[in-house]
Design a protein around this motif. Structure first.
Motif, mmCIF file in Angstrom:
data_model
loop_
_atom_site.group_PDB
_atom_site.id
_atom_site.type_symbol
_atom_site.label_atom_id
_atom_site.label_comp_id
_atom_site.label_asym_id
_atom_site.label_seq_id
_atom_site.Cartn_x
_atom_site.Cartn_y
_atom_site.Cartn_z
ATOM 1 N N GLU A 10 0.811 -1.215 0.000
ATOM 2 C CA GLU A 10 0.000 0.000 0.000
ATOM 3 C C GLU A 10 0.850 1.273 0.000
ATOM 4 O OE1 GLU A 10 -0.365 -2.295 2.665
ATOM 5 O OE2 GLU A 10 -1.828 -3.450 1.547
ATOM 6 N N ALA A 11 2.046 1.195 0.569
ATOM 7 C CA ALA A 11 2.952 2.347 0.632
ATOM 8 C C ALA A 11 3.847 2.436 -0.606
ATOM 9 C CB ALA A 11 3.812 2.272 1.888
ATOM 10 N N ASN A 12 3.546 1.624 -1.621
ATOM 11 C CA ASN A 12 4.308 1.581 -2.874
ATOM 12 C C ASN A 12 5.767 1.172 -2.646
ATOM 13 O OD1 ASN A 12 4.174 1.678 -5.662
ATOM 14 N ND2 ASN A 12 5.014 3.744 -5.734
ATOM 15 N N GLU A 13 5.973 0.293 -1.667
ATOM 16 C CA GLU A 13 7.302 -0.249 -1.395
ATOM 17 C C GLU A 13 7.409 -1.613 -2.063
ATOM 18 O OE1 GLU A 13 8.015 1.422 3.106
ATOM 19 O OE2 GLU A 13 6.902 -0.437 2.828
ATOM 20 N N PRO A 14 8.589 -1.964 -2.558
ATOM 21 C CA PRO A 14 8.755 -3.291 -3.156
ATOM 22 C C PRO A 14 8.726 -4.382 -2.088
ATOM 23 C CG PRO A 14 10.810 -2.060 -3.234
ATOM 24 C CD PRO A 14 9.779 -1.150 -2.667
ATOM 25 N N ILE A 15 7.850 -5.364 -2.278
ATOM 26 C CA ILE A 15 7.750 -6.510 -1.380
ATOM 27 C C ILE A 15 7.583 -7.763 -2.232
ATOM 28 C CG2 ILE A 15 6.741 -5.177 0.522
ATOM 29 C CD1 ILE A 15 4.037 -6.507 -0.218
ATOM 30 N N CYS A 16 7.660 -8.929 -1.602
ATOM 31 C CA CYS A 16 7.471 -10.201 -2.290
ATOM 32 C C CYS A 16 5.988 -10.589 -2.236
ATOM 33 C CB CYS A 16 8.325 -11.283 -1.636
ATOM 34 S SG CYS A 16 8.232 -12.876 -2.488
ATOM 35 N N LEU A 17 5.550 -11.408 -3.175
ATOM 36 C CA LEU A 17 4.178 -11.905 -3.182
ATOM 37 C C LEU A 17 3.830 -12.654 -1.904
ATOM 38 C CD1 LEU A 17 4.003 -13.237 -6.843
ATOM 39 C CD2 LEU A 17 2.805 -11.249 -5.927
ATOM 40 N N CYS A 18 4.843 -13.258 -1.255
ATOM 41 C CA CYS A 18 4.603 -14.004 -0.022
ATOM 42 C C CYS A 18 4.473 -13.092 1.194
ATOM 43 C CB CYS A 18 5.725 -15.013 0.212
ATOM 44 S SG CYS A 18 7.296 -14.281 0.712
ATOM 45 N N GLY A 19 4.723 -11.787 1.008
ATOM 46 C CA GLY A 19 4.629 -10.840 2.119
ATOM 47 C C GLY A 19 5.966 -10.410 2.676
ATOM 48 N N PHE A 20 7.066 -11.009 2.210
ATOM 49 C CA PHE A 20 8.399 -10.636 2.672
ATOM 50 C C PHE A 20 8.662 -9.169 2.349
ATOM 51 C CE2 PHE A 20 12.864 -10.013 1.351
ATOM 52 C CZ PHE A 20 13.480 -10.164 2.576
ATOM 53 N N ARG A 21 9.079 -8.399 3.363
ATOM 54 C CA ARG A 21 9.401 -6.978 3.217
ATOM 55 C C ARG A 21 10.843 -6.788 3.649
ATOM 56 N NH1 ARG A 21 9.302 -2.430 6.525
ATOM 57 N NH2 ARG A 21 8.792 -0.489 5.454
ATOM 58 N N PRO A 22 11.704 -6.299 2.741
ATOM 59 C CA PRO A 22 13.121 -6.139 3.084
ATOM 60 C C PRO A 22 13.331 -5.169 4.244
ATOM 61 C CG PRO A 22 12.777 -5.867 0.726
ATOM 62 C CD PRO A 22 11.432 -5.923 1.364
ATOM 63 N N ALA A 23 14.270 -5.507 5.114
ATOM 64 C CA ALA A 23 14.576 -4.678 6.283
ATOM 65 C C ALA A 23 15.147 -3.327 5.892
ATOM 66 C CB ALA A 23 15.543 -5.414 7.199
ATOM 67 N N ILE A 24 15.740 -3.232 4.704
ATOM 68 C CA ILE A 24 16.330 -1.968 4.277
ATOM 69 C C ILE A 24 15.286 -0.861 4.167
ATOM 70 C CG2 ILE A 24 16.147 -2.357 1.786
ATOM 71 C CD1 ILE A 24 19.005 -1.105 1.613
ATOM 72 N N LEU A 25 14.032 -1.216 4.005
ATOM 73 C CA LEU A 25 12.971 -0.216 3.922
ATOM 74 C C LEU A 25 12.760 0.511 5.246
ATOM 75 C CD1 LEU A 25 10.428 -2.181 1.737
ATOM 76 C CD2 LEU A 25 11.856 -0.260 1.030
ATOM 77 N N ALA A 70 -0.725 -27.574 8.336
ATOM 78 C CA ALA A 70 -1.373 -26.582 7.472
ATOM 79 C C ALA A 70 -0.323 -25.838 6.665
ATOM 80 C CB ALA A 70 -2.174 -25.595 8.315
ATOM 81 N N GLY A 71 -0.736 -25.313 5.521
ATOM 82 C CA GLY A 71 0.122 -24.491 4.682
ATOM 83 C C GLY A 71 -0.715 -23.486 3.915
ATOM 84 N N VAL A 72 -0.151 -22.317 3.646
ATOM 85 C CA VAL A 72 -0.849 -21.245 2.938
ATOM 86 C C VAL A 72 -0.029 -20.870 1.722
ATOM 87 C CG1 VAL A 72 -1.651 -18.857 3.110
ATOM 88 C CG2 VAL A 72 -1.843 -20.362 5.082
ATOM 89 N N ARG A 73 -0.698 -20.735 0.565
ATOM 90 C CA ARG A 73 -0.009 -20.267 -0.640
ATOM 91 C C ARG A 73 -0.959 -19.422 -1.467
ATOM 92 N NH1 ARG A 73 -0.729 -24.339 -5.138
ATOM 93 N NH2 ARG A 73 -2.073 -25.885 -4.208
ATOM 94 N N ARG A 74 -0.386 -18.594 -2.313
ATOM 95 C CA ARG A 74 -1.153 -17.669 -3.143
ATOM 96 C C ARG A 74 -1.638 -18.370 -4.409
ATOM 97 N NH1 ARG A 74 -0.246 -11.765 -2.936
ATOM 98 N NH2 ARG A 74 -1.605 -10.874 -4.503
ATOM 99 N N THR A 75 -2.880 -18.097 -4.806
ATOM 100 C CA THR A 75 -3.431 -18.658 -6.030
ATOM 101 C C THR A 75 -3.228 -17.672 -7.178
ATOM 102 O OG1 THR A 75 -5.622 -17.708 -5.691
ATOM 103 C CG2 THR A 75 -5.210 -19.884 -4.715
#
Length: 129
Positions: A10-25, A70-75
Motif C-alpha cells: 500500500e505504501a508503494n514499497e517493493p515486497i514479495c508476493l509471499c509478504g516478505f518486506r526487506p529490512a532496508i525499507l 497446514a500451509g498457505v499459498r497464493r493462487t
C-alpha cells in the motif's frame, strides 16, 4: 503460479508476493533504498522459486512431521489458499471463506490445526494416529 515475486504494498514499497518486506525499507537512508529493496526481493524470489524446491502441495518435508499440518499459498487469482494435511498425501483444501489476506488464512489454519491437536483428532474428527 509462483508464490514469490516482486510486487508493491500500500505504501508503494517493493515486497514479495509471499509478504516478505526487506529490512532496508526501515533504514533511515533514502538514496537508492527502493532500488536496493527491489534487488533484495528479487534475490529472495529467485532463491525460493528454485525448480528443485518442494512443491507447495508437499507438507513440510521433514523426518518428524507432526500431523495434522497446514500451509498457505497464493493462487493465480491473488487469493490465499489454505491447505490442511491429515497425513502424507491426505490433504484438504479450504476454499471457504476466501482469504484475501495471507494472515487471515494463516490464522484460520492455526486455529483449525490447534483445535484438532488439542482434541487429539485428525481433520475428519477421528482419533489421530
Amino acid at each position: 503460479m509462483r508464490n514469490h515475486g516482486l510486487t508493491t504494498n500500500e505504501a508503494n514499497e517493493p515486497i514479495c508476493l509471499c509478504g516478505f518486506r526487506p529490512a532496508i525499507l526501515d533504514e533511515v537512508i533514502h538514496v537508492g533504498r527502493l532500488w536496493k529493496a527491489k534487488r533484495v526481493v528479487l534475490e529472495h524470489a529467485d532463491a525460493l522459486n528454485d525448480p528443485e524446491a518442494p512443491s507447495p502441495s508437499d507438507p513440510f518435508l521433514v523426518d518428524d512431521a507432526k500431523f495434522p499440518r497446514a500451509g498457505v499459498r497464493r493462487t493465480e487469482a491473488g487469493k490465499w489458499l489454505l491447505t490442511l494435511w491429515d497425513g502424507m498425501g491426505i490433504q484438504h483444501h479450504i476454499s471457504e471463506p476466501e482469504f484475501t489476506k495471507r494472515e487471515d488464512a494463516f490464522d484460520y489454519g492455526w486455529m483449525t490445526i490447534g483445535a484438532c491437536r488439542q482434541a487429539g483428532t485428525n481433520l475428519n474428527g477421528w482419533e489421530a494416529a
